[in-house]
Structures are given as C-alpha cells and as structure tokens.
Write an enzyme that holds these catalytic residues in place. Sequence first.
Site, mmCIF file in Angstrom:
data_model
loop_
_atom_site.group_PDB
_atom_site.id
_atom_site.type_symbol
_atom_site.label_atom_id
_atom_site.label_comp_id
_atom_site.label_asym_id
_atom_site.label_seq_id
_atom_site.Cartn_x
_atom_site.Cartn_y
_atom_site.Cartn_z
ATOM 1 N N SER A 17 -27.428 108.776 -0.317
ATOM 2 C CA SER A 17 -27.792 110.110 -0.785
ATOM 3 C C SER A 17 -29.276 110.423 -0.820
ATOM 4 O O SER A 17 -29.659 111.581 -0.933
ATOM 5 C CB SER A 17 -27.193 110.353 -2.172
ATOM 6 O OG SER A 17 -25.796 110.469 -2.092
ATOM 7 N N SER B 76 -26.401 113.229 -1.111
ATOM 8 C CA SER B 76 -26.279 114.340 -2.029
ATOM 9 C C SER B 76 -27.627 114.902 -2.501
ATOM 10 O O SER B 76 -27.669 115.865 -3.256
ATOM 11 C CB SER B 76 -25.473 113.886 -3.255
ATOM 12 O OG SER B 76 -26.132 112.812 -3.929
ATOM 13 N N LYS C 8 -33.902 116.226 -8.758
ATOM 14 C CA LYS C 8 -32.499 116.503 -8.457
ATOM 15 C C LYS C 8 -31.760 116.944 -9.722
ATOM 16 O O LYS C 8 -31.973 116.382 -10.797
ATOM 17 C CB LYS C 8 -31.877 115.235 -7.868
ATOM 18 C CG LYS C 8 -30.502 115.401 -7.243
ATOM 19 C CD LYS C 8 -30.075 114.094 -6.599
ATOM 20 C CE LYS C 8 -28.691 114.179 -5.991
ATOM 21 N NZ LYS C 8 -28.287 112.903 -5.366
#
Length: 521
Positions: free
Chosen positions: A210, A186, A111
């Site tokens: 997330s 996210s 990420k």
Amino acid sequence: MARLPHSLPLVPASLPRKVIGIPEELLNDHVLSITKLLPEDLIASLATGQLSAVDVSSAFLQRAALAQGLTNCLTELLPERALQRAKELDAYFEQHKRPIGPLHGLPISVKEHIGFEGLRCTTGYISHWDVVSKEDAHILQVLHDAGAVFHCRTTVPQTMMHLETDSNLYGVTTNPHNRNLTSGGSSGGEGALIALRGSCLGIGSDVGGSIRSPAANCGVYGLKPTAFRLPTDGWGYMMAGADSVEAVLGPLSTSIKGLEIFMKAIIDTEPWLTEPALIPMPWRTYVVPQDRPLRIGVLWHDGIVRPHPPITRALRLATDCLKKHKIEVVDFPPYLHDEAWAILSSLYYPDGGEADVEDIAKSGEPWLPLSEFIIKDNPCVKKLSVGELAYWYEEREAYRKEYALHWNKHGIDALLCPVGPGVAPKHNTAKYWSYTSQWNLLDYPAVVFPVCKVDKEVDQLDDKGKALSGLDEDNRKLWDLEEFHGMPVGLQLVGRRFEDEKILGILEHINDVTGSVFNLR
C-alpha cells in the site's frame, strides 16, 4: 478553500487525461519555487531562516488544494491547523534563532486512517463517518515535536485493502500522469498528492503493497519499513487478528533523502520508551563495503506472472548501469512465491472477513469490486479455528526460514525486483499483489524508486511464448500500450529484516555513483 490565505486559480472544468503539469501553468512563481524543493532542501532553508514556516505551509496548502481538484486525493485540507502551527514555529525561530527540531516547518501529509485528535477516522467505511479520534496517533505526536506541520489528509479505499484508492465516501483517486489509470492503493491519495508536489513527504501504510504500489504508479519514492520500527499506536486498521500479518506505517517522498529523514527523525526519539511493542533499535549509518563490490540480486519475475515489457526494460536498464559501475549483479530465482501468497492470504482475514462484512452492512453501502475480490472471491479467506491459525503461523515461520536460506545461498546485499506486474493499471484491475505482498509475509523492508517511463516505440508485448500461469494470461490481457505510454516505471530494492538503513544507503550509493539509474528516458 475559502479559508486559504490566498485565492486559488480555477481548475479547468474539462481536464485532460494528463494533469501532472497543470500546477506549473496555474500557480504563481513564488508557490512553485517553494513546492519544487526537495524535503532536504526545504529543511535546510527553514533551519537557516531563508524560508518561513508560514510561507512554506501556505505554498503547500495551495498546491495540495489544486492537486485535490485534479485527482481527488484529499479527504481534508487543514489550513487553520497548519498555519497556526507554522506561526508558532516562526515565533520560536525568531526568539531562539534556531529550529525547534529536525523537521522544523516541514509540511507533511497524512493518510486518513491515522488518527488526529478531534477529526474523523473512517478507514474508508461509510459506517465509520462518526468515528472521531480521541488523541493524535503516536507517530503524529513524534513528528509534531520534531517540528512538522500537518497540512492535509489523504484518501483511502473501502476496506483499506485495495491496490487502488476508491471508496463510497470519497470516490476515486486518479493518477496525475493519466486519469484513466489508478494512483495505486491503499495510500493512493499520498501517491497522487506527492507526484503533484502538493506534499514533499507523507505518511502511508503498507500490509500488502500500500505504500509501494502508489509510489511506483505515480513516479515517487516510498519505503515499507520493517515492522515495529515506527510507532503503531493510534491508527485505524480493520483486519481482526491482524498480528498475523504486520502492517506498517512508512514514508512516501519526492526524494530518497526524504525517506531517510522521516525514518531517522522518528527513531532518534526512541519511541520504544513509550510504546513497548517497538524494537529498541537506533537508526544506524550504513557504509558500503570497501573490500568487495556490492552484490545485487535481480528477480526478473516471480515464476507466476511475467511483468509487462516496460518493467523488464527498467530492470535491464538498471542492471546494465550497475554492471558498468562495478556493482556485481546476479540472477535471483524466485522461491515458491505462489506458496507465499497462499499463506499470506490465509492470514489476512483470520475472522473470515466478518468485521469488514459487518462494517459494510451497517451503512448498507455497496461492495466495491476490489473489496469483493480480496474478501468474498478469495478462496483463502476463511474463519480460522485456534488450531488452523496455529497451522498457518507454522507455515509462515517455515517459509521465512526457507527463504532466508535461499537468500543466503545467493549471498546478495539487496534484491532488485518489480513492484507489480505492470505500471499503473486501469481502475478495478489491480488484483495481483504478490510482487509487493511477498515482502510483507517475510517482513523485509523495501524501497521503491522511479526508473523510466513507458515508451510505445520500444515496449512491445511478445505474447507468443507460453504463459507462466493462468494469472500470467490474465496479466497479458491488461496490457494496453497506448494507454500506458508515458507512465512512470518504478522498481523495488528489498533487504532482509531490519536492513532499512542498508537498502536506503545502497540506493543512495547507486544514485551517487551512477548518476543515471533513476529517471532514465
């Protein structure tokens, strides 16, 4: 893409709504044969020399690049870095006739807000475009030493606080099962990429759902660990005073085993010796009780929002299957979940959101709808005095104790529950966090897994009963049977603090003994 060792097939100019099967149509058999393997199988093949690290990295680079063209899930592809690392690993294997570590040659996606030395770390803000990490995040150092190959970085949303992945920097990441719907957030770039097999194991983060939201939305596996079991140094995270709600890094994968491999590989290095904030707790093997049946609680709804029909059907399918295999199932009533959200959303932004407002103002970028929702439209976001912050800490600890007693009362080994109030929602509509954020407040580990898919022939909404709340009414309005048909349906297995091994062990046990709880049709 020109730096890739092999040319890529062209992504169709006009994409269908569902793109999940396109890689199988466009990539060659060699690439497909490698990228279809689960992480545990890849590790075994790499450790015995059946596959080379260069071959594996090249295959996943190609598939990740294609996934980007299909869903906009990457911020960067890292072909030069990945292939150079893969060559070093192959040379090591050739010389020593053994792997360098437990993850030898395994490609891992990362990420974007997790720091790479010399690469930008924006955390979704235009004003952070020139922020460059000075060193690799601690977790990347550990994984690198274990033999991992980092082949790409994945998208994040503005503010890092969306259950969707969209930003003014990178645009919208879509769901490969239906591009009209969100991949979640996210860590939505990770969810979409792993669903398309552009990665088999990736690093996400979770402070309100997330990791689990993208895993459920995209039909893959994801684990939110207990806080301070995995390294926390060196990754961008925006919320000022964020110790009030612990954010965690954790894995998403194409298999349950991949989650365990990730956790064990890191914890076995004793990362607390160099990062003292971490809990010095080794990875423990969980053994299912032999003198009694497993006892699984089921949370059918949280008393605020009743999940859409396919979520309830998935719970029924799973619980029926558990009962057939002599696993005890008991109803687990919700305990003041509305109070939990009030506490949590008050603690998310003790600075009243000032840091985020400033970072958006620096570039003049527009506020996205879900950023406004969680900061500007959230009545609980207020700048807290020291006394007010202390009050909310006290409320948090009191609630944690009350919930522990509630759990004790029902005597369960783990809790089966929804991941959200529905399957992957339409863009800008993911506003109900409490099925995931509940466990962030309690710091309980939770693992998400796929169960079935939406079926328009059976998943009919009965909207004649009384709504549980205004939020429940809002959720009913989001139901769209035609749009959701065929979407993955995931569930969540939750344990108490530091029971990460236990929930993964129980999930593996359930999978072994039933053979059919997962991916039912």
